[in-house]
Every structure is written in C-alpha cells, then in structure tokens.
Design a protein around this motif. Structure first.
Motif, PDB file in Angstrom:
ATOM      1  N   ALA A 219      -8.998  -0.572  -5.863  1.00  0.00           N
ATOM      2  CA  ALA A 219      -9.708  -0.710  -4.731  1.00  0.00           C
ATOM      3  C   ALA A 219     -10.789  -0.044  -4.547  1.00  0.00           C
ATOM      4  CB  ALA A 219      -8.562  -0.785  -3.597  1.00  0.00           C
ATOM      5  N   THR A 220     -11.870  -0.517  -4.311  1.00  0.00           N
ATOM      6  CA  THR A 220     -13.142   0.491  -4.554  1.00  0.00           C
ATOM      7  C   THR A 220     -14.435  -0.425  -3.801  1.00  0.00           C
ATOM      8  OG1 THR A 220     -14.490   1.587  -5.587  1.00  0.00           O
ATOM      9  CG2 THR A 220     -14.041  -0.272  -6.633  1.00  0.00           C
ATOM     10  N   GLY A 221     -15.492   0.245  -3.527  1.00  0.00           N
ATOM     11  CA  GLY A 221     -16.655  -0.170  -3.138  1.00  0.00           C
ATOM     12  C   GLY A 221     -17.917   0.828  -3.653  1.00  0.00           C
ATOM     13  N   SER A 222     -17.265   1.854  -4.361  1.00  0.00           N
ATOM     14  CA  SER A 222     -18.245   2.873  -4.782  1.00  0.00           C
ATOM     15  C   SER A 222     -18.748   2.683  -6.124  1.00  0.00           C
ATOM     16  CB  SER A 222     -17.569   4.323  -4.702  1.00  0.00           C
ATOM     17  OG  SER A 222     -16.747   4.346  -5.648  1.00  0.00           O
TER      18      SER A 222
ATOM     19  N   ILE B  59     -15.727   5.263   0.281  1.00  0.00           N
ATOM     20  CA  ILE B  59     -16.906   4.638   0.673  1.00  0.00           C
ATOM     21  C   ILE B  59     -16.857   3.155   0.990  1.00  0.00           C
ATOM     22  CG2 ILE B  59     -18.974   4.035  -0.790  1.00  0.00           C
ATOM     23  CD1 ILE B  59     -18.688   6.967  -2.341  1.00  0.00           C
ATOM     24  N   ALA B  60     -15.885   2.655   0.405  1.00  0.00           N
ATOM     25  CA  ALA B  60     -15.776   0.991   0.770  1.00  0.00           C
ATOM     26  C   ALA B  60     -15.723   0.648   1.967  1.00  0.00           C
ATOM     27  CB  ALA B  60     -14.491   0.402  -0.151  1.00  0.00           C
TER      28      ALA B  60
ATOM     29  N   THR C 176       0.896   0.129  -4.978  1.00  0.00           N
ATOM     30  CA  THR C 176       0.058   1.137  -5.235  1.00  0.00           C
ATOM     31  C   THR C 176       0.541   2.562  -5.654  1.00  0.00           C
ATOM     32  OG1 THR C 176      -0.972   0.078  -3.490  1.00  0.00           O
ATOM     33  CG2 THR C 176      -1.820   2.484  -3.745  1.00  0.00           C
TER      34      THR C 176
ATOM     35  N   TYR D 163     -12.408   9.850  -9.897  1.00  0.00           N
ATOM     36  CA  TYR D 163     -12.527   8.593 -10.834  1.00  0.00           C
ATOM     37  C   TYR D 163     -12.445   9.202 -12.256  1.00  0.00           C
ATOM     38  CZ  TYR D 163     -12.621   5.170  -7.190  1.00  0.00           C
ATOM     39  OH  TYR D 163     -12.338   4.301  -5.989  1.00  0.00           O
TER      40      TYR D 163
ATOM     41  N   HIS E 125     -15.068  13.177  -4.999  1.00  0.00           N
ATOM     42  CA  HIS E 125     -14.885  11.778  -5.015  1.00  0.00           C
ATOM     43  C   HIS E 125     -14.838  11.273  -6.484  1.00  0.00           C
ATOM     44  CE1 HIS E 125     -16.262   7.503  -4.687  1.00  0.00           C
ATOM     45  NE2 HIS E 125     -15.357   7.582  -3.647  1.00  0.00           N
TER      46      HIS E 125
ATOM     47  N   LEU F 200       0.884  -1.208  -0.194  1.00  0.00           N
ATOM     48  CA  LEU F 200      -0.007  -0.163  -0.118  1.00  0.00           C
ATOM     49  C   LEU F 200       0.909   1.281   0.110  1.00  0.00           C
ATOM     50  CD1 LEU F 200      -0.028   1.406   2.967  1.00  0.00           C
ATOM     51  CD2 LEU F 200      -1.693  -0.005   3.523  1.00  0.00           C
ATOM     52  N   ALA F 201       0.265   2.447  -0.506  1.00  0.00           N
ATOM     53  CA  ALA F 201       1.025   3.736  -0.378  1.00  0.00           C
ATOM     54  C   ALA F 201       0.245   4.485   0.453  1.00  0.00           C
ATOM     55  CB  ALA F 201       1.088   4.495  -1.703  1.00  0.00           C
TER      56      ALA F 201
ATOM     57  N   VAL G  88      -4.863   4.208  -7.123  1.00  0.00           N
ATOM     58  CA  VAL G  88      -5.697   4.960  -6.016  1.00  0.00           C
ATOM     59  C   VAL G  88      -5.830   6.416  -6.301  1.00  0.00           C
ATOM     60  CG1 VAL G  88      -5.290   2.940  -4.346  1.00  0.00           C
ATOM     61  CG2 VAL G  88      -3.966   5.045  -4.354  1.00  0.00           C
TER      62      VAL G  88
ATOM     63  N   HIS H  36      -0.670   6.696  -6.097  1.00  0.00           N
ATOM     64  CA  HIS H  36      -1.600   8.002  -5.946  1.00  0.00           C
ATOM     65  C   HIS H  36      -1.614   8.767  -7.131  1.00  0.00           C
ATOM     66  CE1 HIS H  36      -1.605   7.119  -1.602  1.00  0.00           C
ATOM     67  NE2 HIS H  36      -2.672   7.270  -1.567  1.00  0.00           N
TER      68      HIS H  36
HETATM   69  C1  LIG Z   1      -7.175  -3.824  -0.308  1.00  0.00           C
HETATM   70  C2  LIG Z   1      -6.978  -2.272  -0.162  1.00  0.00           C
HETATM   71  C3  LIG Z   1      -5.686  -1.578  -0.384  1.00  0.00           C
HETATM   72  C4  LIG Z   1      -5.903  -0.099  -0.439  1.00  0.00           C
HETATM   73  N1  LIG Z   1      -4.695   0.336  -0.426  1.00  0.00           N
HETATM   74  C5  LIG Z   1      -4.706   1.879  -0.285  1.00  0.00           C
HETATM   75  C6  LIG Z   1      -3.231   2.547  -0.550  1.00  0.00           C
HETATM   76  O1  LIG Z   1      -2.301   2.200  -0.276  1.00  0.00           O
HETATM   77  N2  LIG Z   1      -3.451   3.933  -0.546  1.00  0.00           N
HETATM   78  C7  LIG Z   1      -4.592   4.419  -0.352  1.00  0.00           C
HETATM   79  O2  LIG Z   1      -4.570   5.805  -0.429  1.00  0.00           O
HETATM   80  N3  LIG Z   1      -5.807   4.033  -0.439  1.00  0.00           N
HETATM   81  C8  LIG Z   1      -5.835   2.759  -0.479  1.00  0.00           C
HETATM   82  N4  LIG Z   1      -6.972   1.975  -0.115  1.00  0.00           N
HETATM   83  C9  LIG Z   1      -8.265   2.888  -0.397  1.00  0.00           C
HETATM   84  C10 LIG Z   1      -8.623   3.057  -1.818  1.00  0.00           C
HETATM   85  O3  LIG Z   1      -8.042   3.705  -2.674  1.00  0.00           O
HETATM   86  C11 LIG Z   1      -9.979   3.541  -1.762  1.00  0.00           C
HETATM   87  O4  LIG Z   1     -10.109   4.950  -1.078  1.00  0.00           O
HETATM   88  C12 LIG Z   1     -11.255   2.817  -0.932  1.00  0.00           C
HETATM   89  O5  LIG Z   1     -11.025   1.439  -1.522  1.00  0.00           O
HETATM   90  C13 LIG Z   1     -12.520   3.374  -1.119  1.00  0.00           C
HETATM   91  O6  LIG Z   1     -12.773   3.471  -2.386  1.00  0.00           O
HETATM   92  P1  LIG Z   1     -14.266   3.939  -2.943  1.00  0.00           P
HETATM   93  O7  LIG Z   1     -14.334   5.235  -2.376  1.00  0.00           O
HETATM   94  O8  LIG Z   1     -14.124   3.967  -4.319  1.00  0.00           O
HETATM   95  O9  LIG Z   1     -15.206   3.099  -2.400  1.00  0.00           O
HETATM   96  C14 LIG Z   1      -7.016   0.472  -0.310  1.00  0.00           C
HETATM   97  C15 LIG Z   1      -8.409  -0.033  -0.349  1.00  0.00           C
HETATM   98  C16 LIG Z   1      -8.360  -1.534  -0.248  1.00  0.00           C
HETATM   99  C17 LIG Z   1      -9.634  -2.301  -0.235  1.00  0.00           C
END
Ligand SMILES: Cc1cc2nc3c(=O)[nH]c(=O)nc-3n(C[C@H](O)[C@H](O)[C@H](O)COP(=O)(O)O)c2cc1C
Length: 389
Positions: free
Chosen positions: A221-224, A319-320, A118, A173, A169, A77-78, A151, A120
């Motif tokens: 990585a997302t849920g939105s 959101i995730a 990862t 994307y 947000h 991750l970053a 991300v 940004h």
């Molecule tokens: C497995 C996983 C790894 C992630 N790694 C990073 C990361 O390294 N740096 C970061 O800023 N966000 C990280 N995130 C967060 C995502 O970038 C993102 O903000 C989050 O999943 C929510 O996305 P959404 O708003 O589209 O649902 C990670 C999320 C997950 C599930």
C-alpha cells in the motif's frame, strides 16, 4: 516465467497460472474487496449506534456473506495501538485482532475468496524464514488464496513498541525489498539456501511445502516513489490512495495520472500491476437519505478520537496520505462515496475509467450496509459491466 538451468520456463507468480485464485479475480472488470473491521470503530470515529464490531465472529460472518455475494477478497489491517487506542469516548481502535491469525482461521471457513493480511515485516525480530514457513502453511490451508500486504511501519510510536527505532522512509523500502526477495527465494528454491544479505542472512534454510501457485499473493500500500518501486518489483496488487484527498470528484480527477505512474513503473520491469482503492461507501435508496445518514454520522463525531487519530498519523511519514485532512474522519476512508445506488455505481465507473483495477469497500455499519450493497448496488454494477458473473 523464469528459465531454469535446463532452459525450461517455470512460473514465479500466481497470475502466471490461469487456474490460480488470483487469475480468476483479476479477470473481473473491477476487482471487489471488503475491508474487514478487525479493529474497534472500523474507519469511523463516530458514536452513532451501529453493529460494526472487531470480534472474530462478526468478521467471519461478514467474510462468508461477502463470499456468497461474489466479492473477490477480504483484507485486514494491522496496527499497534496503546491503551485507550486513539482516544475519545470510543477509545477508537483500542481493540484489534491480528489480521494474519484472523485470516488464517477464515481461510478454513471459506472456499473461494482471497484473504489478504497485513504484516509489519520490519517490526521486532521477524525473519523472512518465519514468514516463508508461515506463509507456505496458510497458502496450503487456503489453496493459494492468501496474500500478504507488506507494510514497513510509518509510525515511530509503533516501531518503539518493539524496542526499535523508526527507520528512514526509503531505507525501510530497501529493507522490505531484501525481505521479500528472500521470501520469494525460499518459496521457489528446490535446494537449501545460504546467503548473506545486507539485513538478513540464512544458512542452509529450506521451506517446504512450496506454495500451490509459486508464491502467495504479494500486495503493498503506497503512494511514494520508493513504495511504487517496491510494488513494481514484487507486488501483484497495489493499494493506492487518492493523491487529492477524500472527496470523490477531486480523487477522480487526480487518479488517472497516479495510476498511470504506478502501471508504467510495473511495465518498465515487465510486470503488470493492478491498483485497488478503498472507498468508504454510504448508500441508501436516495441521495437525500444517504446524505441524511452521513450527517447523522458527523453529528455524532467522537472529536477526541478524531484528534487522537490525526495526531497519530501526523507523527508518521506515510506519503500516500499527505493530502488527507481531518474533517472527514468521523466517517473515514481514503475516499468517500455517499448517495443512491445509481450515484455509487456512477462513481465506481469513474474509478474504473481513472485506471483503478479494483475497489475495496468499507462501510459505517458493516453488516446491514453490506446487505444493502449486495441488494441494490451489485446488480447495477453487473448491468454497468463492472462485474461479470
Ligand atoms: C488500503 C491501505 C491499507 C493499509 N494498511 C496498513 C496497515 O494495516 N498497517 C500499517 O501500518 N499501514 C497501513 N497502510 C499504510 C501503508 O503501510 C503506508 O504507510 C502508506 O500507504 C504510505 O506509504 P508511502 O509512504 O509509501 O506512500 C495502509 C495503506 C492503505 C492505502
């Protein structure tokens, strides 16, 4: 495959090559990854003694061992933390390696495992041309094993560190979409590329060498809804979280519908998306021993770190993670599986049945826990048909 000017069909994604490292991995019944602790404290704001360490040597040893054990991927991750990290006695996550650089070094030390880092994409003056060139370089060093987790930056504080402002947000994307589009064009074009986009422009830009299997592996990585739409257009692998929080049985109940939405979004665009979830695993010979160890981790909670981390997350707009509370943070992880090897495998079977194509595991004490996982859990995963040789 895309038709070219002469009507030939050209591969545009690594999964279209039967011999690509990604194709080998997605043939597994359940993809198996390791979440590398490139940040101090890993995922657990607890002061209980352990070996987990952010250093390159520690992560390199884990990666080589994971490769020997047959893991499919490692992932870093970053984050951009301020002095003191997220606080507490441990200065949780104050120290962290940049995963892109760390993974580049790891790619020269490994042969088979996929390496995802990862980035940004929207922070600072990144231009897609930078990343197209850097990505093609690591793609060649690794023989097509590198992937980028794109991300967009959920944290306003992190965006401000780069002198920027937090961007709304869904607009992030939209920007990430253009960024990735340009990356893919630069990796695919056989002539100079000139274009004027909404956010980035290029004049006579060209990237060579071309990636070995059309392009590097793309992940987000997302849920939105906006993040799922991005994934459906670009990603090979999607890191998901449980929409019902960290408890495994609640997660297992919520994940079938969540996975179905993501896969349907891919299918609408003619693409097959694979979802990967990251469980934190505490496994011991018996359920009782695992629970006792879990309790010891909780008893040593670094409350200042938990508070700091939770308030950092609350300033963001991810959101995730909306359904994730804070009580479980001493151990951490998006979902938690705590118990004997049989219990762990039972829950992994549940994740597969819930539509997850893979898991990316994290541990509290990475080096010994990885060994125990290799000895006690992996053989049971093979017996259960979750892993093929
Ligand atoms: C497995 C996983 C790894 C992630 N790694 C990073 C990361 O390294 N740096 C970061 O800023 N966000 C990280 N995130 C967060 C995502 O970038 C993102 O903000 C989050 O999943 C929510 O996305 P959404 O708003 O589209 O649902 C990670 C999320 C997950 C599930």
């Amino acid at each position: 495959m895309m038709p070219d000017d002469l009507g030939h069909r050209t591969a545009t994604a690594p999964a279209e090559f039967p011999d690509s490292p990604l194709s080998r991995v997605i043939r597994q019944p359940l993809i198996l990854g390791l979440f590398l602790p490139v940040q101090s404290g890993g995922w657990s704001a607890s002061l209980l003694s352990r070996t987990t360490d952010w250093t390159f040597d520690y992560n390199a040893t884990l990666t080589r061992r994971a490769e020997e054990l047959g893991f499919d991927l490692v992932f870093g991750l970053a984050q951009w933390a301020s002095k003191g990290g997220y606080g507490g006695i441990s200065k949780y996550r104050e120290e962290s390696l940049d995963p892109f650089i760390a993974v580049t070094a790891l790619s020269a030390m490994t042969q088979r495992i996929l390496l995802i880092s990862t980035i940004h994409a929207l922070f600072g003056p990144w231009h897609p041309l930078h990343l197209a060139k850097f990505g093609a370089t690591i793609d060649h060093i690794s023989g097509g094993r590198w992937g980028i987790n794109v991300v967009t930056g959920y944290s306003p504080r992190e965006a401000r560190m780069f002198g920027g402002q937090h961007i709304e947000h869904d607009r992030r994307y939209e920007m990430a979409g253009e960024f990735t589009d340009i990356l893919c064009r630069l990796w695919g074009e056989t002539e100079d590329l000139t274009l004027r986009g909404k956010f980035w422009s290029l004049e006579k830009a060209f990237v060579t060498p071309k990636p070995v299997y059309a392009r590097p592996i793309l992940v987000n990585a997302t849920g939105s809804p906006a993040g799922i739409a991005y994934a459906a257009t670009y990603s090979d692998l999607v890191f998901i979280t449980s929409p019902a929080g960290h408890e495994i049985d609640a997660a297992l109940a919520a994940l079938p519908a969540h996975n179905a939405v993501i896969k349907a979004a891919g299918a609408e665009r003619g693409r097959e998306l694979r979802t990967i979830i990251n469980p934190m695993i505490v496994c011991r010979e018996t359920d009782r021993e695992a629970q006792r160890y879990h309790q010891a981790i909780l008893d040593a909670a670094d409350y200042g770190a938990i508070e700091g981390f939770v308030s950092h997350q609350q300033t963001g707009d991810a959101i995730a993670w909306k359904a994730h509370g804070d009580k479980h943070r001493a151990l951490g992880g998006n979902i938690q599986i705590i118990g004997s090897p049989e219990h762990v495998v039972d829950k992994l079977i549940g994740l597969k049945r819930a539509g997850c194509d893979g898991i990316q595991v994290a541990f509290f004490d990475f080096a010994p826990d990885l060994e125990f996982f290799g000895d006690a859990v992996l053989p049971l995963m093979k017996q259960a048909g979750l892993r093929s040789a």
